[in-house]
Design an enzyme around this catalytic site. Structure first.
Site, PDB file in Angstrom:
ATOM      1  N   GLU A 124      37.868 -31.891  87.033  1.00  0.00           N
ATOM      2  CA  GLU A 124      36.530 -31.591  86.293  1.00  0.00           C
ATOM      3  C   GLU A 124      35.504 -31.689  87.528  1.00  0.00           C
ATOM      4  O   GLU A 124      34.683 -30.995  87.571  1.00  0.00           O
ATOM      5  CB  GLU A 124      36.172 -32.621  85.364  1.00  0.00           C
ATOM      6  CG  GLU A 124      34.809 -32.440  84.707  1.00  0.00           C
ATOM      7  CD  GLU A 124      34.964 -31.199  83.957  1.00  0.00           C
ATOM      8  OE1 GLU A 124      35.449 -30.826  83.011  1.00  0.00           O
ATOM      9  OE2 GLU A 124      34.246 -30.283  84.559  1.00  0.00           O
ATOM     10  N   ILE A 131      28.554 -31.456  85.937  1.00  0.00           N
ATOM     11  CA  ILE A 131      28.647 -30.629  84.661  1.00  0.00           C
ATOM     12  C   ILE A 131      29.958 -30.255  84.157  1.00  0.00           C
ATOM     13  O   ILE A 131      30.935 -29.869  84.913  1.00  0.00           O
ATOM     14  CB  ILE A 131      28.166 -29.031  85.079  1.00  0.00           C
ATOM     15  CG1 ILE A 131      26.758 -29.099  86.141  1.00  0.00           C
ATOM     16  CG2 ILE A 131      27.873 -28.247  83.850  1.00  0.00           C
ATOM     17  CD1 ILE A 131      26.187 -27.581  86.423  1.00  0.00           C
ATOM     18  N   GLY A 182      19.433 -35.929 103.284  1.00  0.00           N
ATOM     19  CA  GLY A 182      20.975 -36.270 102.862  1.00  0.00           C
ATOM     20  C   GLY A 182      21.605 -35.250 101.870  1.00  0.00           C
ATOM     21  O   GLY A 182      22.805 -35.413 101.394  1.00  0.00           O
ATOM     22  N   LYS A 200      34.891 -22.920  94.658  1.00  0.00           N
ATOM     23  CA  LYS A 200      34.536 -22.963  93.317  1.00  0.00           C
ATOM     24  C   LYS A 200      34.732 -22.010  92.464  1.00  0.00           C
ATOM     25  O   LYS A 200      35.277 -22.143  91.384  1.00  0.00           O
ATOM     26  CB  LYS A 200      33.108 -23.762  93.028  1.00  0.00           C
ATOM     27  CG  LYS A 200      32.851 -25.245  93.906  1.00  0.00           C
ATOM     28  CD  LYS A 200      31.547 -25.567  93.994  1.00  0.00           C
ATOM     29  CE  LYS A 200      31.492 -26.944  94.623  1.00  0.00           C
ATOM     30  NZ  LYS A 200      29.902 -27.152  94.929  1.00  0.00           N
TER      31      LYS A 200
HETATM   32  N1  HSE Z   1      28.056 -29.610  99.117  1.00  0.00           N
HETATM   33  C1  HSE Z   1      28.251 -29.412  97.657  1.00  0.00           C
HETATM   34  C2  HSE Z   1      26.927 -28.843  97.262  1.00  0.00           C
HETATM   35  C3  HSE Z   1      28.586 -30.492  97.070  1.00  0.00           C
HETATM   36  O1  HSE Z   1      25.865 -28.835  97.822  1.00  0.00           O
HETATM   37  O2  HSE Z   1      26.933 -28.344  95.849  1.00  0.00           O
HETATM   38  C4  HSE Z   1      29.074 -30.494  95.729  1.00  0.00           C
HETATM   39  O3  HSE Z   1      30.268 -29.852  95.636  1.00  0.00           O
END
Ligand code: HSE
Length: 399
Positions: A124, A131, A182, A200
């Site tokens: 998930e 989400i 960060g 993704k």
């Molecule tokens: N580097 C990814 C982002 C972290 O900025 O969405 C989460 O997968």
């Protein structure tokens, strides 16, 4: 008592420990049995950390402990995560992961191993941070034929684009600030070039079609060429610019892509700003549904990993169905897909641009020395031919 091990005590791994500790009561109730973290695997020592006594440097200790039933893999990367995950699943331990690279590359193989060993490989947290999107695709939308997924799947780039829009700041400036805060990695390539969003959308698309959509086959363009001038044009025509990851099924054929798009105020993703992510899913019965929330960050991502831990705890010795076969989907290239395009050309090419593109909607953005317009709908191939002939400054697709 269900014994759990966490592999990787970085941002997400320490978040997992924090979520399990802070929401102990809720989580134990929902799992049906108390959850206990028995080991934390990391190369480093953490003197003074409240969980320092759980740290182990030896993965064998975890893999050989028959009491451990669930493992949270929060190491990231393919090596050694692939090997550790495979071995854990082969020994009947369920694995919950936030590792999108591993899921996008070896997802179907690991799911198959899990099911052959009466355990589960759940992911998930690999898409959209906190989400819920994998579970809706796997369980909630099972009555649907899903034909379109469109998402903002990367928090870093969405933060950068939102800041550029709001503050009128340039890309380099905002990237530097995002790194200082960060949000962006020191090496931001995976985010800003769209590779992260590509993995993704490959995962979501594979769940959409039940087969494997290889991320290597997905057309991917990042945000590094987007400028404040592009935002000036977007503003002038009531639009904004977002890095969209999308996949479509049309007559049994699939295509997917990641690229910056100009979207209008009426688009459901228009208001998704900062590190937030959102995914719009279109099903043939339900129509559109949308999933929105924090797409990155320690606790949101950890919360999604722990939701998988609870699911695994409820299904010890049982398989949770997931329809994702190893068979690969043949993707059609994007060349024959149609859309409108926002185009910038030098002012002296205004007449020629109108001649080449015929019907254009001019954007009055008062950019000196330039002519900006949106074309009529045409295929990518047609656009590339016309743009090549004309010689343009830049183009952004319009959704
Ligand atoms: N580097 C990814 C982002 C972290 O900025 O969405 C989460 O997968």
């Amino acid at each position: 008592m269900i014994q759990v091990a966490v592999m990787g005590y970085g941002t997400v791994g320490s978040g997992v420990v924090e979520v399990i500790e802070k929401n102990k009561e809720e989580i134990n109730k929902k799992s049906g049995e108390p959850i206990n973290i028995k080991y934390i695997l990391d190369l480093r020592d953490f003197p003074g950390d409240p969980y320092a006594d759980k740290i182990t440097h030896d993965v064998e200790e975890i893999l050989n402990d028959s009491e451990v039933k669930i493992i949270c893999e929060t190491m990231g990367g393919l090596k050694p995560a692939y090997d550790f995950t495979r071995r854990a699943l082969l020994s009947g331990k369920s694995v919950c992961t936030s590792n999108k690279e591993l899921v996008a590359t070896y997802g179907p193989e690991l799911i198959k191993i899990a099911h052959e060993n009466n355990c589960n490989y759940l992911f998930e947290a690999s898409v959209g941070g906190g989400i819920p999107i994998i579970r809706p695709l796997n369980y909630s939308l099972t009555a649907e034929k899903i034909d379109a997924i469109t998402g903002i799947l990367n928090g870093t780039t969405n933060y950068i684009l939102s800041k550029m829009e709001k503050d009128g700041a340039c890309y380099d400036e905002v990237l530097k600030e995002a790194q200082e805060k960060g949000y962006a990695e020191r090496n931001p390539e995976a985010d800003v070039e769209g590779y992260d969003a590509c993995r993704k959308i490959a995962i979501l698309s594979s769940l959409m079609c039940g087969k494997t959509m290889k991320y290597q086959d997905i057309y991917t363009e990042g945000i590094t060429k987007i400028t404040t001038t592009d935002f000036a044009y977007a503003h002038a025509c009531g639009k904004t610019i977002k890095l969209l990851a999308l996949s479509r099924e049309e007559d049994g054929k699939y295509y997917a892509m990641v690229a910056p798009f100009m979207i209008s105020k009426s688009h459901p993703l228009y208001m998704v700003n900062g590190v937030f992510n959102a995914v719009c899913v279109h099903g043939n019965m339900l129509g559109d549904s949308m999933y929105y929330g924090r797409g990155a960050g320690k606790l949101p991502t950890a919360s999604a990993v722990v939701s998988d831990v609870v699911d695994c705890a409820r299904h010890i010795g049982k398989v949770i169905m997931c329809f994702w076969d190893a068979e690969e989907v043949a993707l059609t290239g994007i060349d024959r897909t149609s859309r409108r395009f926002f185009v910038r050309v030098p002012l002296e090419k205004e007449k020629e641009a109108i001649h080449v593109f015929e019907k254009v909607s001019v954007i009055e953005a008062d950019v000196p020395g330039e002519f900006g317009f949106i074309t009529d709908e045409m295929t990518e191939a047609e656009f590339n031919e016309k743009a090549g002939k004309l010689g343009i400054i830049s183009r952004i697709r319009v959704e």
